[in-house]
Write a protein that holds these residues in place. Sequence first.
Motif, PDB file in Angstrom:
ATOM      1  N   MET A  23       0.830  -1.151   0.001  1.00  0.00           N
ATOM      2  CA  MET A  23      -0.004  -0.059   0.171  1.00  0.00           C
ATOM      3  C   MET A  23       1.018   1.250  -0.082  1.00  0.00           C
ATOM      4  N   SER A  24       2.094   1.174   0.537  1.00  0.00           N
ATOM      5  CA  SER A  24       2.864   2.492   0.606  1.00  0.00           C
ATOM      6  C   SER A  24       3.245   2.875  -0.724  1.00  0.00           C
ATOM      7  N   PHE A  25       3.324   2.033  -1.633  1.00  0.00           N
ATOM      8  CA  PHE A  25       3.800   2.369  -2.983  1.00  0.00           C
ATOM      9  C   PHE A  25       2.429   3.229  -3.682  1.00  0.00           C
ATOM     10  N   LEU A  26       1.427   2.797  -3.421  1.00  0.00           N
ATOM     11  CA  LEU A  26       0.283   3.481  -3.822  1.00  0.00           C
ATOM     12  C   LEU A  26      -0.176   4.708  -3.239  1.00  0.00           C
ATOM     13  N   VAL A  27       0.431   5.036  -1.908  1.00  0.00           N
ATOM     14  CA  VAL A  27       0.339   6.372  -1.445  1.00  0.00           C
ATOM     15  C   VAL A  27       1.707   7.209  -1.983  1.00  0.00           C
ATOM     16  N   ARG A  28       2.776   6.610  -2.289  1.00  0.00           N
ATOM     17  CA  ARG A  28       3.920   7.549  -2.519  1.00  0.00           C
ATOM     18  C   ARG A  28       3.805   8.032  -4.182  1.00  0.00           C
ATOM     19  N   LEU A  29       3.083   6.918  -4.709  1.00  0.00           N
ATOM     20  CA  LEU A  29       2.951   7.336  -6.155  1.00  0.00           C
ATOM     21  C   LEU A  29       2.163   8.423  -6.631  1.00  0.00           C
ATOM     22  N   PRO A  30       1.056   8.880  -6.193  1.00  0.00           N
ATOM     23  CA  PRO A  30       0.571  10.298  -6.397  1.00  0.00           C
ATOM     24  C   PRO A  30       1.127  11.320  -5.940  1.00  0.00           C
ATOM     25  N   ARG A  31       1.940  11.182  -4.811  1.00  0.00           N
ATOM     26  CA  ARG A  31       2.704  12.311  -4.132  1.00  0.00           C
ATOM     27  C   ARG A  31       3.754  12.683  -5.260  1.00  0.00           C
ATOM     28  N   GLU A  32       4.427  11.752  -5.919  1.00  0.00           N
ATOM     29  CA  GLU A  32       5.728  11.922  -6.645  1.00  0.00           C
ATOM     30  C   GLU A  32       5.236  12.165  -7.918  1.00  0.00           C
ATOM     31  N   MET A  33       4.236  11.500  -8.536  1.00  0.00           N
ATOM     32  CA  MET A  33       3.561  11.680  -9.948  1.00  0.00           C
ATOM     33  C   MET A  33       2.154  12.149  -9.660  1.00  0.00           C
ATOM     34  N   PRO A  34       1.980  13.396  -9.842  1.00  0.00           N
ATOM     35  CA  PRO A  34       0.489  13.692  -9.362  1.00  0.00           C
ATOM     36  C   PRO A  34      -0.245  13.290 -10.407  1.00  0.00           C
ATOM     37  N   ARG A  35      -0.201  12.960 -11.549  1.00  0.00           N
ATOM     38  CA  ARG A  35      -1.092  12.237 -12.600  1.00  0.00           C
ATOM     39  C   ARG A  35      -1.722  11.008 -12.321  1.00  0.00           C
ATOM     40  N   PHE A  36      -0.941  10.244 -11.410  1.00  0.00           N
ATOM     41  CA  PHE A  36      -1.399   9.016 -10.630  1.00  0.00           C
ATOM     42  C   PHE A  36      -2.257   9.145  -9.512  1.00  0.00           C
ATOM     43  N   SER A  37      -3.308   9.519  -9.641  1.00  0.00           N
ATOM     44  CA  SER A  37      -4.173   9.731  -8.214  1.00  0.00           C
ATOM     45  C   SER A  37      -5.438   9.189  -8.134  1.00  0.00           C
ATOM     46  N   TYR A  38      -5.609   8.432  -9.118  1.00  0.00           N
ATOM     47  CA  TYR A  38      -6.998   7.401  -9.313  1.00  0.00           C
ATOM     48  C   TYR A  38      -6.388   6.065  -9.217  1.00  0.00           C
ATOM     49  N   PHE A  39      -7.387   5.265  -8.362  1.00  0.00           N
ATOM     50  CA  PHE A  39      -7.103   4.006  -8.195  1.00  0.00           C
ATOM     51  C   PHE A  39      -8.467   3.078  -8.414  1.00  0.00           C
ATOM     52  N   ASN A  40      -8.177   2.025  -9.310  1.00  0.00           N
ATOM     53  CA  ASN A  40      -9.296   0.814  -9.391  1.00  0.00           C
ATOM     54  C   ASN A  40      -8.622  -0.264  -8.521  1.00  0.00           C
ATOM     55  N   VAL A  41      -9.282  -0.396  -7.422  1.00  0.00           N
ATOM     56  CA  VAL A  41      -9.000  -1.239  -6.547  1.00  0.00           C
ATOM     57  C   VAL A  41      -9.560  -2.576  -6.911  1.00  0.00           C
ATOM     58  N   GLU A  42      -8.939  -3.654  -7.329  1.00  0.00           N
ATOM     59  CA  GLU A  42      -9.878  -4.601  -8.000  1.00  0.00           C
ATOM     60  C   GLU A  42      -9.124  -6.016  -7.273  1.00  0.00           C
ATOM     61  N   VAL A  43      -9.516  -6.261  -6.198  1.00  0.00           N
ATOM     62  CA  VAL A  43      -9.008  -7.522  -5.281  1.00  0.00           C
ATOM     63  C   VAL A  43     -10.180  -7.929  -4.707  1.00  0.00           C
ATOM     64  N   PRO A  44     -10.263  -9.390  -4.486  1.00  0.00           N
ATOM     65  CA  PRO A  44     -11.479  -9.774  -3.477  1.00  0.00           C
ATOM     66  C   PRO A  44     -11.259  -9.080  -2.327  1.00  0.00           C
ATOM     67  N   PHE A  45     -12.446  -8.838  -1.776  1.00  0.00           N
ATOM     68  CA  PHE A  45     -12.649  -8.082  -0.351  1.00  0.00           C
ATOM     69  C   PHE A  45     -11.897  -6.968  -0.296  1.00  0.00           C
ATOM     70  N   ALA A  46     -12.128  -6.116  -1.131  1.00  0.00           N
ATOM     71  CA  ALA A  46     -11.390  -4.862  -1.449  1.00  0.00           C
ATOM     72  C   ALA A  46     -11.873  -3.688  -0.479  1.00  0.00           C
ATOM     73  N   ALA A  47     -13.119  -3.940   0.116  1.00  0.00           N
ATOM     74  CA  ALA A  47     -14.010  -2.927   0.723  1.00  0.00           C
ATOM     75  C   ALA A  47     -12.830  -2.011   1.648  1.00  0.00           C
ATOM     76  N   ALA A  48     -12.122  -2.741   2.222  1.00  0.00           N
ATOM     77  CA  ALA A  48     -11.335  -1.773   3.367  1.00  0.00           C
ATOM     78  C   ALA A  48     -10.143  -1.138   2.823  1.00  0.00           C
ATOM     79  N   LYS A  49      -9.743  -1.321   1.613  1.00  0.00           N
ATOM     80  CA  LYS A  49      -8.711  -0.590   0.992  1.00  0.00           C
ATOM     81  C   LYS A  49      -8.969   0.471   0.378  1.00  0.00           C
TER      82      LYS A  49
END
Length: 93
Positions: free
Chosen positions: A1-27
């Motif tokens: 998860m830390s990569f997904l948090v770091r990514l939009p801070r370092e590269m603002p174009r990456f700020s939308y995420f499609n969370v597609e894993v089983p039982f994703a509700a908490a993510k």
Amino acid sequence: MSFLVRLPREMPRFSYFNVEVPFAAAKPRTLTDAGGEAILGPFDGEEAIAMMPDLDAGASATMPGALLPDLLRPVIDHHTRGRRREAALPVVN
């Protein structure tokens, strides 16, 4: 998860995420809590199968196939406005 948090801070174009894993509700909530304003759009990605729990957990939308967008839109609109009861009701035309 830390990569997904770091990514939009370092590269603002990456700020939308499609969370597609089983039982994703908490993510989505974990992602937005950790990433703050850098995360603009955590989306549910399980074809809207778990859309209500995902919206409750902080997802801002869903990434379904093209089958039912006209039926899913009112659910998201109601939920966004804090009308969860109406969002959970079946759509009747």
